[in-house]
Design a protein around this motif. Structure first.
Motif, mmCIF file in Angstrom:
data_model
loop_
_atom_site.group_PDB
_atom_site.id
_atom_site.type_symbol
_atom_site.label_atom_id
_atom_site.label_comp_id
_atom_site.label_asym_id
_atom_site.label_seq_id
_atom_site.Cartn_x
_atom_site.Cartn_y
_atom_site.Cartn_z
ATOM 1 N N UNK A 158 51.328 38.753 10.585
ATOM 2 C CA UNK A 158 51.166 38.780 11.613
ATOM 3 C C UNK A 158 51.554 39.403 12.911
ATOM 4 N N UNK A 159 53.002 39.610 11.883
ATOM 5 C CA UNK A 159 53.342 40.189 13.390
ATOM 6 C C UNK A 159 52.480 42.142 13.459
ATOM 7 N N UNK A 160 52.395 42.085 12.496
ATOM 8 C CA UNK A 160 51.982 43.392 12.594
ATOM 9 C C UNK A 160 50.579 43.052 13.308
ATOM 10 N N UNK A 161 49.872 41.948 13.089
ATOM 11 C CA UNK A 161 48.734 42.108 14.050
ATOM 12 C C UNK A 161 49.139 41.554 15.598
ATOM 13 N N UNK A 162 50.335 41.223 16.148
ATOM 14 C CA UNK A 162 50.583 40.685 17.459
ATOM 15 C C UNK A 162 50.712 41.895 17.766
ATOM 16 N N UNK A 163 51.829 42.830 17.062
ATOM 17 C CA UNK A 163 52.121 44.190 17.825
ATOM 18 C C UNK A 163 51.219 45.045 18.160
ATOM 19 N N UNK A 164 49.582 45.415 17.283
ATOM 20 C CA UNK A 164 48.754 46.082 17.356
ATOM 21 C C UNK A 164 47.741 45.164 18.619
ATOM 22 N N UNK A 165 47.841 44.163 18.653
ATOM 23 C CA UNK A 165 46.717 43.559 19.953
ATOM 24 C C UNK A 165 47.962 43.952 20.821
ATOM 25 N N UNK A 166 48.945 43.754 20.755
ATOM 26 C CA UNK A 166 49.433 43.851 22.021
ATOM 27 C C UNK A 166 49.705 45.113 22.791
ATOM 28 N N UNK A 167 49.268 46.322 22.247
ATOM 29 C CA UNK A 167 49.374 47.448 22.316
ATOM 30 C C UNK A 167 48.255 48.048 22.781
ATOM 31 N N UNK A 168 47.161 47.726 22.350
ATOM 32 C CA UNK A 168 45.785 47.479 22.637
ATOM 33 C C UNK A 168 45.016 46.163 23.797
ATOM 34 N N UNK A 169 46.100 45.957 24.270
ATOM 35 C CA UNK A 169 45.482 45.092 25.514
ATOM 36 C C UNK A 169 45.215 43.705 25.074
ATOM 37 N N UNK A 170 44.644 43.389 23.850
ATOM 38 C CA UNK A 170 44.053 42.237 23.763
ATOM 39 C C UNK A 170 44.719 40.814 23.592
ATOM 40 N N UNK A 171 46.575 40.638 23.502
ATOM 41 C CA UNK A 171 46.452 39.950 23.744
ATOM 42 C C UNK A 171 48.221 40.182 24.615
ATOM 43 N N UNK A 172 48.236 39.314 25.707
ATOM 44 C CA UNK A 172 49.710 39.426 26.463
ATOM 45 C C UNK A 172 50.553 39.280 25.786
ATOM 46 N N UNK A 173 51.720 40.604 26.198
ATOM 47 C CA UNK A 173 52.482 40.401 24.959
ATOM 48 C C UNK A 173 53.766 39.611 25.326
ATOM 49 N N UNK A 174 54.551 38.818 24.315
ATOM 50 C CA UNK A 174 55.822 37.822 24.501
ATOM 51 C C UNK A 174 56.546 38.197 23.463
ATOM 52 N N UNK A 175 58.298 37.975 24.329
ATOM 53 C CA UNK A 175 58.787 39.170 22.917
ATOM 54 C C UNK A 175 59.096 37.914 21.943
ATOM 55 N N UNK A 176 59.283 38.162 20.774
ATOM 56 C CA UNK A 176 59.279 37.050 19.963
ATOM 57 C C UNK A 176 61.274 36.508 20.151
ATOM 58 N N UNK A 177 61.313 35.489 19.804
ATOM 59 C CA UNK A 177 62.540 34.871 19.837
ATOM 60 C C UNK A 177 63.283 35.165 18.409
ATOM 61 N N UNK A 178 62.215 35.493 17.466
ATOM 62 C CA UNK A 178 63.239 35.752 16.598
ATOM 63 C C UNK A 178 63.267 37.353 16.206
ATOM 64 N N UNK A 179 65.045 37.605 15.704
ATOM 65 C CA UNK A 179 64.821 38.687 15.941
ATOM 66 C C UNK A 179 65.169 39.699 14.317
ATOM 67 N N UNK A 180 63.962 40.848 14.250
ATOM 68 C CA UNK A 180 64.301 41.281 13.023
ATOM 69 C C UNK A 180 63.692 42.971 13.440
ATOM 70 N N UNK A 181 63.727 43.441 12.262
ATOM 71 C CA UNK A 181 63.611 45.074 12.660
ATOM 72 C C UNK A 181 62.662 45.286 11.959
#
Length: 226
Positions: A188-211
């Motif tokens: 799901x995170x992978x899907x979101x990041x790809x969609x943010x970078x393509x402009x398909x979704x508007x980015x909102x930072x995650x409150x859950x921290x991870x690497x």
């Protein structure tokens, strides 16, 4: 269950923010921001963090189909989770400005009426799996489980009752977004990041921290993070 998701998403109507216009002054390299009539010089450009994402690989056709289905559902429910985070932030600011308990209760009733009229019919169209993804994304965006949000905003008894009702549909309001231990959440995170970078979704930072790169090594490259 649909009413629970509706309640979590629409904490209050959208506030109108001050308009911000950006332009460059004559023959200078300094960018000025106009905020409520005041000019503020800005000599740097804020850049969003960009993740280097691996090319998608699937072991078989079934894995590819499952990813595409997960992608479709994630893209569908993410805007509602994003809205929930925005509503929560706005609501907290609004409630902090209200001094009297009577006015707070009146404000809460107005919000509930708005929620029911505006969003109930839309959320009724969600499937069980979409509802569960939404619950996890609400945790991603707010850092708080849907169960705890209901408990804080309504009461402990209502949170218990809502979670019991949700369990009848195999949905847990206590479910967290956990990409470190759940591969589906990583996808799901992978899907979101790809969609943010393509402009398909508007980015909102995650409150859950991870690497993300450590997670990619774990779930995709089968490497143990150092």
């Amino acid at each position: 269950m649909k009413n629970v998701l509706t309640y979590l998403i629409c904490f209050l109507p959208v506030f109108t923010w001050s308009q911000i216009n950006e332009f460059e002054q004559d023959s200078t390299d300094v960018t000025y921001l106009i905020i409520d009539g005041d000019s503020i010089p800005k000599k740097s450009i804020d850049l969003e963090e960009v993740f280097l994402l691996n090319k998608l690989k699937f072991d078989n056709r079934d894995d590819r189909i499952r990813y595409l289905i997960l992608r479709r559902k994630t893209l569908k429910v993410y805007p509602y989770a994003k809205m929930a985070a925005e509503r929560l932030d706005s609501m907290n600011k609004r409630l902090a400005s209200i001094k009297r308990n009577r006015e707070k209760k009146r404000y809460t009733k107005q919000v509930q009426k708005y929620i029911e009229e505006e969003f109930s019919e839309k959320l009724k169209k969600f499937s069980r799996t979409e509802g569960q993804i939404l619950v996890k994304l609400i945790h991603r965006q707010t850092g708080t489980t849907a169960f705890d949000l209901v408990k804080e905003l309504r009461s402990g008894w209502r949170a218990f009752w809502y979670n019991t009702t949700a369990s009848m549909f195999d949905i847990s309001l206590k479910r967290e977004f956990d990409p470190e231990n759940v591969k589906e959440d990583y996808l799901i995170e992978d899907i979101l990041l790809r969609s943010f970078q393509s402009g398909q979704l508007e980015r909102q930072d995650s409150a859950v921290k991870y690497n993300f790169y450590d997670l990619t090594d774990k779930w995709i490259n089968n490497k143990t993070p150092e």
